[in-house]
Design an enzyme around this catalytic site. Structure first.
Site, short mmCIF file in Angstrom:
data_model
loop_
_atom_site.label_atom_id
_atom_site.label_comp_id
_atom_site.label_asym_id
_atom_site.label_seq_id
_atom_site.Cartn_x
_atom_site.Cartn_y
_atom_site.Cartn_z
N GLN A 191 13.26 -7.98 -1.63
CA GLN A 191 12.49 -7.06 -2.46
C GLN A 191 13.11 -5.66 -2.40
OE1 GLN A 191 8.63 -8.66 -0.39
NE2 GLN A 191 7.97 -7.13 -1.86
N GLU A 226 10.19 -7.71 1.93
CA GLU A 226 10.32 -6.26 1.80
C GLU A 226 11.23 -5.74 2.90
OE1 GLU A 226 6.67 -4.02 1.38
OE2 GLU A 226 7.74 -2.14 1.61
N ARG A 304 -2.04 2.14 5.79
CA ARG A 304 -2.82 1.66 4.65
C ARG A 304 -4.15 1.07 5.09
NH1 ARG A 304 -2.41 0.98 -0.97
NH2 ARG A 304 -0.27 1.69 -1.11
N PHE A 338 -0.94 -5.11 2.30
CA PHE A 338 -0.24 -4.21 3.21
C PHE A 338 -1.20 -3.52 4.19
CE2 PHE A 338 2.80 -0.62 4.00
CZ PHE A 338 3.98 -1.32 4.09
N THR A 434 2.22 4.76 0.23
CA THR A 434 1.60 5.84 1.01
C THR A 434 2.68 6.77 1.57
OG1 THR A 434 1.56 4.44 2.97
CG2 THR A 434 -0.42 4.48 1.61
N ALA A 503 4.10 -2.45 -2.94
CA ALA A 503 2.96 -1.56 -3.12
C ALA A 503 2.41 -1.60 -4.55
CB ALA A 503 3.32 -0.13 -2.70
N GLU A 707 -1.42 -6.33 -5.97
CA GLU A 707 -2.17 -6.54 -4.74
C GLU A 707 -3.69 -6.56 -4.88
OE1 GLU A 707 0.32 -3.36 -3.16
OE2 GLU A 707 0.43 -4.48 -1.30
MO1 MOS Z 1 4.13 -5.42 -0.66
S1 MOS Z 1 2.86 -6.15 0.77
O1 MOS Z 1 3.82 -3.74 -0.57
O2 MOS Z 1 5.72 -5.89 -0.35
#
Ligand code: MOS
Length: 769
Positions: A191, A226, A304, A338, A434, A503, A707
């Site tokens: 990602q 990520e 978060r 997250f 954030t 996010a 999300e």
């Molecule tokens: Mo996502 S849980 O912000 O890769």
């Protein structure tokens, strides 16, 4: 409009890392993992493995030319273990061989001796011993200490939520291709192409411009790629550079489950104070996040949790503290939401228990304390364009709450061994990273002389359809047929310094950058059109469905004829653009600011039926009203909402990540770990996108969707708890997730079981999670 890759996916023609044509001389890489959770490496002998047939190299920490460090937020994670191992599954050595079989055969010849050290698995214990990855954080609003006196009811409790395996369909993988002068090109299932580029450069001791990372698409990610795609990409790159050969490293399913971190389990303590009329006056909460053995993204995830600790409610006095606890589990990582879901789950537990003590329904408390326009979040920001109340009311009327409530009550009074439960779940989720700096996106757009358009951005397509939202942006901006637009793979040489696609911001950030780039080209095209039409005012030019209009009058120019003229006049048909979310900031010293561009809101109504003899249950319905603004690609957004809800239900009901007392993962296979299938999907799954709302801060006034819907799944947990409560009303119900059928059964009969000699109702909890 549908997800544009549907045809490729359904025919098996979509290419993932493992499907790429294998270059001449390619080596396969496999990893030797630590078999135990904590220990000191006494001996690592790779000589026999090196002599094994087909083996090109066996690499260890000392073979890393640059820095053996892959930590992003905190430099605390070696790529290959050095003196100690800190979690089971940690890479210790890397074997490179001509075939996977040869590589695996060599693995068994590596001699590894480890002196076992005690492992900490419990976050509360880690906190007691001062094993914190970063300093604790506290968010405060008002004065809880003063507020307790004013409360008529004060309730306390403990909450535990478990981990969650990402189970993306495509496992982690990378293909590394060595280039000239020690450079390397890596095709990674990540990602975060820039994150992978940065770490590979660090590990290999190269400048970033010598490392290209490219992503075509991912077979799912959910946060699991990520930060955690990086190690595998860096290992493949290390192998490629050391052996001067292409290297592929793709994890098998079980390796992926055993080697990679998951959603963070949390243990939490709360205290909530309510007035007799049901106003929540104070809320105090401590979160113990089980970060695992390295920071990974844990500190950001912890943050978060704090941002979402009051869920979709306004509470005037709040004190929330969060501890990032270092244990000897796999480094836990990003997972859809997250850390937000973990925070909201505790808030709902507090309301559920407070409602029971007050003798009202949780719905009554939820509704009374719901966020409204102008309310302040504990981090100082005010709720603006707050659609929480309208979503709640719409869900209540659209899904006939009153009638449902009566039907459920009637059912429960006429059934002794079957109980139904009903629960609302309002969601408020902040949109933006954030970490303010990450809120930027980039795009590179080319219009070719035949009128076709190529768009590159920083966004990674992982099945969520971001590619088709970006395509939609370009097609709308130029007002051309969608077939003319192609959205390219994501490459660090075309768009640089990108943020991870995470996010829920991928479409907003990269879509807006695309919008800016297209606008710049369009202005130039309009200038040429005005000249071609011998008109003075480029602003009078408009392109509508590939036709050129001047001051509303159709002209004889169209897209096909105009674009070659732009080229002939030597006007630039390419543009690069950058977008940075305006107005956001956050002061960590004060823990106050405006960290989010906007919030996503919605409310779900959930209904379940529990078999109180067996503990089994079914989810009858999840129906949500969700404020999305005008959707760019409704089919994609609906798919995101449905998938998110089912994934949220899985987290809290079925999916149980268990470790042995020594810290070994017990649920590292698909026969021991259960994700939802069609049988656990709600009988009725309905999502209504609220009509007539606009979000000026979002892409074409829409809202992010990735999300937020996951958290509707929390409602299913509390619907189950309501059903259990209907069976045994006197119980002070434990809030431990996942609420598997086994745990439902234990909870239904916990009072009776507690009386049995030698029977421990909490036996499951001695297994650390
Ligand atoms: Mo996502 S849980 O912000 O890769």
């Amino acid at each position: 409009m549908k997800h544009g890759d549907l045809d490729l996916h359904s025919r098996g023609q979509a290419r993932f890392v493992d499907d790429l044509p294998e270059p001449e001389g390619m080596l396969r890489a496999v990893v030797l993992p630590s078999p135990i959770a904590h220990g000191r490496i006494e001996r690592l002998d790779t000589e026999k493995a090196k002599q094994s047939g087909g083996v090109r190299a066996v690499l260890r920490a000392a073979d890393i030319p640059g820095s053996n460090q892959i930590g992003t937020l905190v430099a605390d994670e070696p790529l290959l273990a050095e003196d100690t191992v800190d979690f089971a599954g940690q890479p210790v050595a890397l074997v490179l061989a001509e075939s996977e079989e040869a590589a695996r055969a060599a693995l068994t010849l590596i001699e590894l001796e480890i002196e076992e050290l005690p492992a900490i698995l419990d976050p509360r214990k880690a906190q007691e011993r001062g094993e914190l990855i970063v300093a604790p954080r506290t968010f405060c609003l008002g004065d809880v200490e003063a507020a307790w006196q004013q409360c008529d009811v004060v309730v306390e409790g403990q909450v535990e939520s478990g981990g969650q395996e990402h189970l993306y369909l495509e496992t982690q993988g990378s293909l590394a291709l060595p280039g000239e002068r020690g450079s390397v090109r890596v095709i990674s299932s990540t990602q975060s192409p820039t994150g992978v580029q940065r770490v590979i450069a660090r590990v290999l001791g190269l400048a970033m411009h010598r490392v290209e990372v490219e992503v075509t698409r991912l077979g799912g990610a959910f946060g699991g790629k990520e930060d955690q795609a990086t190690a595998w990409a860096a290992l493949a790159a290390l192998g490629a550079v050391r052996c001067r050969a292409p290297v592929k490293l793709v994890l098998h399913r079980q390796e992926d489950m055993v080697y990679t971190g998951k959603r963070h389990p949390y243990a939490s303590d709360y205290r909530i104070g309510v007035s007799a009329s049901g106003q929540v006056l104070a809320y105090q909460v401590e979160f113990y996040q089980n970060a695992g053995a390295a920071a990974d993204l844990s500190p950001a995830i912890l943050e978060r949790t704090l941002f979402h600790c009051t869920g979709s409610y306004f509470i005037p006095n709040v004190k929330a503290t969060a501890y990032c606890c270092r244990t000897n589990l796999l480094p836990n990582t990003a997972f859809r939401g997250f850390g937000g879901p973990q925070g909201m789950f505790v808030m709902e537990a507090a309301l559920f228990k407070a409602a029971a003590v007050l003798g009202v329904s949780p719905a009554e408390l939820q509704e009374k304390n719901l966020l409204k326009e102008g309310d302040t979040f504990p981090y100082g920001m005010a709720a603006r364009r707050c659609s929480a109340p309208i979503c709640w009311q719409e869900a209540k009327s659209r899904y006939d709450y009153e009638e449902s409530r009566q039907r459920v009550e009637a059912f429960n009074s006429s059934h002794s061994l079957q109980k139904k439960g009903l629960a609302f779940m309002p969601v408020c989720f902040g949109i933006s990273f954030t970490n303010t700096v990450l809120n930027q996106g980039g795009a590179l757009v080319h219009v070719y002389t035949d009128g076709s358009v190529s768009v590159s951005t920083g966004a990674v397509e992982m099945g969520q359809g971001v590619k088709y939202k970006i395509l939609e942006v370009a097609a709308r901006m130029f007002s051309i047929d969608r077939g003319r637009v192609r959205v390219e793979s994501t490459s660090t040489v075309r768009v640089a310094n990108t943020s991870p696609t995470a996010a829920s911001t991928g479409a907003d950030l990269n879509g807006k950058a695309t919008d800016i780039a297209c606008r710049a080209i369009l202005e130039r095209i309009k200038g040429v059109a005005a000249e071609e039409l011998e008109q003075k005012d480029p602003a009078g030019v408009e392109i509508r469905e590939e036709q050129v209009y001047y001051r509303g009058e159709k002209t004889n120019l169209n897209w096909d004829r105009l674009i070659p003229r732009v080229y002939t006049r030597r006007v630039n048909l390419s543009a690069q653009a950058h977008y940075a979310t305006p107005g956001i900031h956050f002061d960590k010293a004060k823990e106050k600011g405006e960290p989010f561009s906007y919030h996503a809101y919605g409310t779900a109504l959930c209904e379940v039926t529990v078999d109180c003899l067996r503990g089994t249950y079914q989810v009858d319905a999840v129906k949500a009203v969700h404020d999305l603004g005008p959707s760019l690609v409704p089919q994609v957004d609906l798919g995101q909402a449905e998938g998110g809800i089912v994934q949220g239900i899985g987290w809290l009901t079925l999916e149980e990540v268990l470790y042995s007392e020594e810290g070994r993962l017990l649920t590292g296979t698909l026969s021991t770990y259960k994700v939802p299938d069609i049988h656990q999907t709600p009988g009725e799954l309905e999502i209504h996108f609220l009509e007539g709302t606009e979000n000026p801060l979002g892409l074409f006034h829409s809202k992010a969707i990735g999300e937020p819907p996951l958290m509707y799944g929390i409602g299913v947990y509390y619907a189950l708890l309501a059903a259990i409560q209907a069976f045994s009303p006197e119980s002070d119900l434990p809030v431990v997730a996942p609420l598997t059928p086994e745990r439902v059964l234990m909870t239904l009969y916990r009072d009776r079981l507690a009386g049995l000699r030698g029977f421990k109702t909490k036996s499951k909890r001695s297994v650390s999670r």
